[in-house]
Design a protein around this motif. Structure first.
Motif, PDB file in Angstrom:
ATOM      1  N   SER A 128      27.198 -15.221   6.949  1.00 22.82           N
ATOM      2  CA  SER A 128      26.835 -15.167   8.371  1.00 22.82           C
ATOM      3  C   SER A 128      27.568 -16.254   9.152  1.00 22.82           C
ATOM      4  CB  SER A 128      25.321 -15.332   8.522  1.00 22.82           C
ATOM      5  OG  SER A 128      24.921 -16.585   8.024  1.00 22.82           O
ATOM      6  N   ALA A 129      28.025 -17.301   8.445  1.00 28.34           N
ATOM      7  CA  ALA A 129      28.667 -18.419   9.124  1.00 28.34           C
ATOM      8  C   ALA A 129      30.136 -18.142   9.451  1.00 28.34           C
ATOM      9  CB  ALA A 129      28.556 -19.683   8.256  1.00 28.34           C
ATOM     10  N   ASN A 130      30.769 -17.235   8.688  1.00 30.95           N
ATOM     11  CA  ASN A 130      32.224 -17.085   8.873  1.00 30.95           C
ATOM     12  C   ASN A 130      32.652 -15.633   9.105  1.00 30.95           C
ATOM     13  OD1 ASN A 130      32.052 -15.845   6.410  1.00 30.95           O
ATOM     14  ND2 ASN A 130      32.973 -17.501   5.240  1.00 30.95           N
ATOM     15  N   VAL A 131      31.691 -14.767   9.447  1.00 31.17           N
ATOM     16  CA  VAL A 131      32.002 -13.329   9.513  1.00 31.17           C
ATOM     17  C   VAL A 131      33.152 -13.004  10.485  1.00 31.17           C
ATOM     18  CG1 VAL A 131      30.104 -12.845  11.154  1.00 31.17           C
ATOM     19  CG2 VAL A 131      30.959 -11.034   9.689  1.00 31.17           C
ATOM     20  N   ALA A 132      33.175 -13.647  11.658  1.00 35.44           N
ATOM     21  CA  ALA A 132      34.224 -13.333  12.636  1.00 35.44           C
ATOM     22  C   ALA A 132      35.582 -13.819  12.120  1.00 35.44           C
ATOM     23  CB  ALA A 132      33.896 -13.968  13.981  1.00 35.44           C
ATOM     24  N   LYS A 133      35.573 -15.003  11.518  1.00 31.62           N
ATOM     25  CA  LYS A 133      36.812 -15.558  10.967  1.00 31.62           C
ATOM     26  C   LYS A 133      37.381 -14.640   9.877  1.00 31.62           C
ATOM     27  CE  LYS A 133      38.108 -20.119   9.197  1.00 31.62           C
ATOM     28  NZ  LYS A 133      37.508 -21.371   8.724  1.00 31.62           N
ATOM     29  N   VAL A 134      36.506 -14.125   9.037  1.00 31.40           N
ATOM     30  CA  VAL A 134      36.943 -13.246   7.952  1.00 31.40           C
ATOM     31  C   VAL A 134      37.530 -11.952   8.530  1.00 31.40           C
ATOM     32  CG1 VAL A 134      36.112 -11.793   6.035  1.00 31.40           C
ATOM     33  CG2 VAL A 134      35.408 -14.195   6.173  1.00 31.40           C
ATOM     34  N   VAL A 135      36.819 -11.336   9.473  1.00 28.86           N
ATOM     35  CA  VAL A 135      37.316 -10.076  10.061  1.00 28.86           C
ATOM     36  C   VAL A 135      38.649 -10.325  10.772  1.00 28.86           C
ATOM     37  CG1 VAL A 135      36.837  -8.308  11.814  1.00 28.86           C
ATOM     38  CG2 VAL A 135      35.037  -8.981  10.193  1.00 28.86           C
ATOM     39  N   ASN A 136      38.734 -11.453  11.489  1.00 20.82           N
ATOM     40  CA  ASN A 136      39.979 -11.764  12.200  1.00 20.82           C
ATOM     41  C   ASN A 136      41.143 -12.057  11.260  1.00 20.82           C
ATOM     42  OD1 ASN A 136      39.427 -11.431  14.919  1.00 20.82           O
ATOM     43  ND2 ASN A 136      38.372 -13.415  15.055  1.00 20.82           N
ATOM     44  N   SER A 137      40.849 -12.361  10.000  1.00 20.21           N
ATOM     45  CA  SER A 137      41.929 -12.666   9.054  1.00 20.21           C
ATOM     46  C   SER A 137      42.623 -11.384   8.566  1.00 20.21           C
ATOM     47  CB  SER A 137      41.373 -13.439   7.852  1.00 20.21           C
ATOM     48  OG  SER A 137      40.662 -12.569   6.985  1.00 20.21           O
ATOM     49  N   ILE A 138      42.050 -10.232   8.909  1.00 16.25           N
ATOM     50  CA  ILE A 138      42.600  -8.948   8.444  1.00 16.25           C
ATOM     51  C   ILE A 138      43.506  -8.356   9.529  1.00 16.25           C
ATOM     52  CG2 ILE A 138      41.952  -6.590   7.761  1.00 16.25           C
ATOM     53  CD1 ILE A 138      39.331  -7.892   6.635  1.00 16.25           C
ATOM     54  N   PRO A 139      44.718  -7.915   9.149  1.00 15.15           N
ATOM     55  CA  PRO A 139      45.639  -7.359  10.170  1.00 15.15           C
ATOM     56  C   PRO A 139      44.954  -6.323  11.060  1.00 15.15           C
ATOM     57  CG  PRO A 139      46.718  -7.459   8.018  1.00 15.15           C
ATOM     58  CD  PRO A 139      45.280  -7.875   7.804  1.00 15.15           C
ATOM     59  N   ALA A 140      45.262  -6.383  12.356  1.00 14.28           N
ATOM     60  CA  ALA A 140      44.560  -5.575  13.359  1.00 14.28           C
ATOM     61  C   ALA A 140      44.661  -4.070  13.091  1.00 14.28           C
ATOM     62  CB  ALA A 140      45.102  -5.896  14.738  1.00 14.28           C
ATOM     63  N   ASN A 141      45.730  -3.639  12.411  1.00 13.44           N
ATOM     64  CA  ASN A 141      45.897  -2.189  12.196  1.00 13.44           C
ATOM     65  C   ASN A 141      45.142  -1.673  10.964  1.00 13.44           C
ATOM     66  OD1 ASN A 141      47.460  -3.492  10.344  1.00 13.44           O
ATOM     67  ND2 ASN A 141      49.270  -2.193  10.617  1.00 13.44           N
ATOM     68  N   LYS A 142      44.498  -2.570  10.236  1.00 14.17           N
ATOM     69  CA  LYS A 142      43.798  -2.162   9.005  1.00 14.17           C
ATOM     70  C   LYS A 142      42.358  -1.751   9.307  1.00 14.17           C
ATOM     71  CE  LYS A 142      45.608  -2.224   4.909  1.00 14.17           C
ATOM     72  NZ  LYS A 142      45.546  -0.932   4.223  1.00 14.17           N
ATOM     73  N   PRO A 143      41.961  -0.525   8.950  1.00 13.36           N
ATOM     74  CA  PRO A 143      40.536  -0.184   9.112  1.00 13.36           C
ATOM     75  C   PRO A 143      39.692  -1.032   8.166  1.00 13.36           C
ATOM     76  CG  PRO A 143      41.850   1.750   8.464  1.00 13.36           C
ATOM     77  CD  PRO A 143      42.749   0.566   8.376  1.00 13.36           C
ATOM     78  N   ILE A 144      38.460  -1.306   8.573  1.00 12.12           N
ATOM     79  CA  ILE A 144      37.572  -2.154   7.765  1.00 12.12           C
ATOM     80  C   ILE A 144      36.239  -1.453   7.523  1.00 12.12           C
ATOM     81  CG2 ILE A 144      36.237  -4.331   7.730  1.00 12.12           C
ATOM     82  CD1 ILE A 144      38.459  -5.593   9.428  1.00 12.12           C
ATOM     83  N   ILE A 145      35.880  -1.367   6.245  1.00 14.56           N
ATOM     84  CA  ILE A 145      34.519  -0.916   5.894  1.00 14.56           C
ATOM     85  C   ILE A 145      33.709  -2.195   5.732  1.00 14.56           C
ATOM     86  CG2 ILE A 145      33.076   0.247   4.166  1.00 14.56           C
ATOM     87  CD1 ILE A 145      35.628   1.820   3.307  1.00 14.56           C
ATOM     88  N   PHE A 146      32.617  -2.317   6.489  1.00 11.63           N
ATOM     89  CA  PHE A 146      31.807  -3.545   6.437  1.00 11.63           C
ATOM     90  C   PHE A 146      30.473  -3.221   5.780  1.00 11.63           C
ATOM     91  CE2 PHE A 146      28.926  -6.787   7.740  1.00 11.63           C
ATOM     92  CZ  PHE A 146      29.697  -7.942   7.762  1.00 11.63           C
ATOM     93  N   VAL A 147      30.171  -3.936   4.661  1.00 15.14           N
ATOM     94  CA  VAL A 147      28.929  -3.641   3.933  1.00 15.14           C
ATOM     95  C   VAL A 147      28.126  -4.902   3.682  1.00 15.14           C
ATOM     96  CG1 VAL A 147      29.985  -1.667   2.760  1.00 15.14           C
ATOM     97  CG2 VAL A 147      30.003  -3.869   1.617  1.00 15.14           C
ATOM     98  N   PRO A 148      26.778  -4.832   3.457  1.00 16.14           N
ATOM     99  CA  PRO A 148      25.958  -3.653   3.710  1.00 16.14           C
ATOM    100  C   PRO A 148      25.137  -3.785   5.004  1.00 16.14           C
ATOM    101  CG  PRO A 148      24.785  -5.114   2.195  1.00 16.14           C
ATOM    102  CD  PRO A 148      26.027  -5.840   2.658  1.00 16.14           C
ATOM    103  N   ASP A 149      25.293  -4.884   5.753  1.00 15.58           N
ATOM    104  CA  ASP A 149      24.374  -5.136   6.877  1.00 15.58           C
ATOM    105  C   ASP A 149      24.955  -4.623   8.198  1.00 15.58           C
ATOM    106  OD1 ASP A 149      22.951  -6.280   9.040  1.00 15.58           O
ATOM    107  OD2 ASP A 149      22.115  -7.760   7.694  1.00 15.58           O
ATOM    108  N   LYS A 150      24.325  -3.588   8.752  1.00 15.35           N
ATOM    109  CA  LYS A 150      24.868  -3.004   9.986  1.00 15.35           C
ATOM    110  C   LYS A 150      24.690  -3.944  11.186  1.00 15.35           C
ATOM    111  CE  LYS A 150      20.766  -0.188  10.798  1.00 15.35           C
ATOM    112  NZ  LYS A 150      20.223   1.157  10.840  1.00 15.35           N
ATOM    113  N   CYS A 151      23.657  -4.783  11.173  1.00 17.87           N
ATOM    114  CA  CYS A 151      23.455  -5.695  12.305  1.00 17.87           C
ATOM    115  C   CYS A 151      24.533  -6.772  12.313  1.00 17.87           C
ATOM    116  CB  CYS A 151      22.068  -6.342  12.240  1.00 17.87           C
ATOM    117  SG  CYS A 151      20.747  -5.153  12.400  1.00 17.87           S
ATOM    118  N   LEU A 152      24.756  -7.376  11.145  1.00 22.49           N
ATOM    119  CA  LEU A 152      25.821  -8.384  11.045  1.00 22.49           C
ATOM    120  C   LEU A 152      27.170  -7.741  11.359  1.00 22.49           C
ATOM    121  CD1 LEU A 152      26.511 -11.354  10.199  1.00 22.49           C
ATOM    122  CD2 LEU A 152      26.989 -10.446   7.928  1.00 22.49           C
TER     123      LEU A 152
END
Ligand code: 13P
Length: 301
Positions: A128-152
């Protein structure tokens, strides 16, 4: 009675070169006996760094597994074998594999609240502390499956302005916190700052002054000039908040926000765990190595 248990724990801890790690949601007396209390990210780092032979993890299973993944040569103990995370149980390897087949180009970001088999099927882990940083580390054109918490996941999507393929999991403790209840508390305590964990629903996050991990809340309160806080997460954190900020006042956003699994551990079980060296967490080496990759990737950011 309690004092004699605490003494015995201290003696055994030294004898066995053990370290006690406790999550911020543990009951007060367990947090107090721990060498470190913290959030998931902090505790993972502590588990990776320690020179102890034994890590006694006061938390839930996925946390003890993370410690074992990072420190396979150490004995990792979970004092109550039934301490699971209902959110982590909302996904299975089979279902995740199906989802990956539906989106063959996607990378999988797994919340740390997942069992080792799910991490082994993921590309990068987050807390929960680094979720945005982790997502931002992935190239913008790559689709992301995020599991398992839909709220986070929704929160991460908002923070990073990216569409994420969300899993339908949630933490029932956090989703039980309502915006309506917070508004009523705000009426009574208009000066209070509202802090919410990103596992809460959108309506709660929208009215929060700050969205934070549990350690984020601890740091926020410490440096804040406010003296009143409405706490939108498991009430277990209030023990540490009060202890570290005796002059400030804390109001749980919901008195029902209490994770039963997190409260299974007590001093008696900690002592039993050290005496009997139970319950030991073991992970098959091939799965451990696969699960370590997403955690290492996260820790290297
Ligand atoms: P933190 O990493 O913010 O402590 O959260 C852990 C958790 O399990 C929340 O439900």
């Amino acid at each position: 009675m309690k004092n004699s248990i605490i003494e015995k724990i201290k003696v055994l801890k030294q004898k066995k070169n053990a370290i006690i790690l406790a999550h911020n949601y543990q009951i007060g007396e367990v947090q107090d006996i721990a060498d470190f209390a913290g959030d998931s990210l902090d505790l993972s780092k502590k588990a990776a760094d320690t020179s102890a032979d034994v890590i006694l993890f006061c938390g839930v299973r996925f946390m003890a597994e993370s410690a074992k993944i990072l420190s396979p040569e150490k004995t990792v103990l979970l004092p109550d074998i039934n301490a699971g995370c209902p959110l982590a149980d909302m996904i299975t390897v089979e279902k995740l594999k199906e989802k990956k087949k539906e989106h063959p180009d996607a990378l999988v970001v797994c919340y740390v609240n997942t069992l080792v088999e799910i991490k082994a099927e993921s590309d990068i882990c987050c807390t929960s502390a680094n979720v945005a940083k982790v997502v931002n580390s992935i190239p913008a054109n790559k689709p992301i499956i995020f599991v398992p918490d839909k709220c986070l996941g929704s929160y991460a999507s908002k923070m990073t302005k990216r569409d994420l393929i969300l899993w339908d999991g949630y933490c029932s403790i956090h989703t039980s916190i309502s915006a309506e209840e917070i508004r009523l508390l705000k009426d009574k305590h208009p000066q209070a700052k509202v802090l919410a964990h990103p596992e809460c629903i959108k309506e709660v996050l929208d009215i929060a002054d700050c969205v934070l991990s549990t350690n984020g809340m601890i740091d926020y309160v410490k440096q804040s000039s406010s003296s009143e806080f409405i706490i939108g997460t498991d009430t277990g954190i209030i023990h540490r908040l009060k202890k570290e900020n005796p002059k400030k006042n804390f109001y749980p956003a919901s008195s029902l926000a209490e994770c039963k699994s997190m409260k299974l551990t007590n001093l008696e079980k900690v002592l039993f765990s050290l005496e009997e060296m139970k319950y030991e967490i073991n992970i098959p080496e091939d799965i451990r190595l696969k699960a370590k990759e997403p955690i290492d990737k996260m820790l290297s950011l």
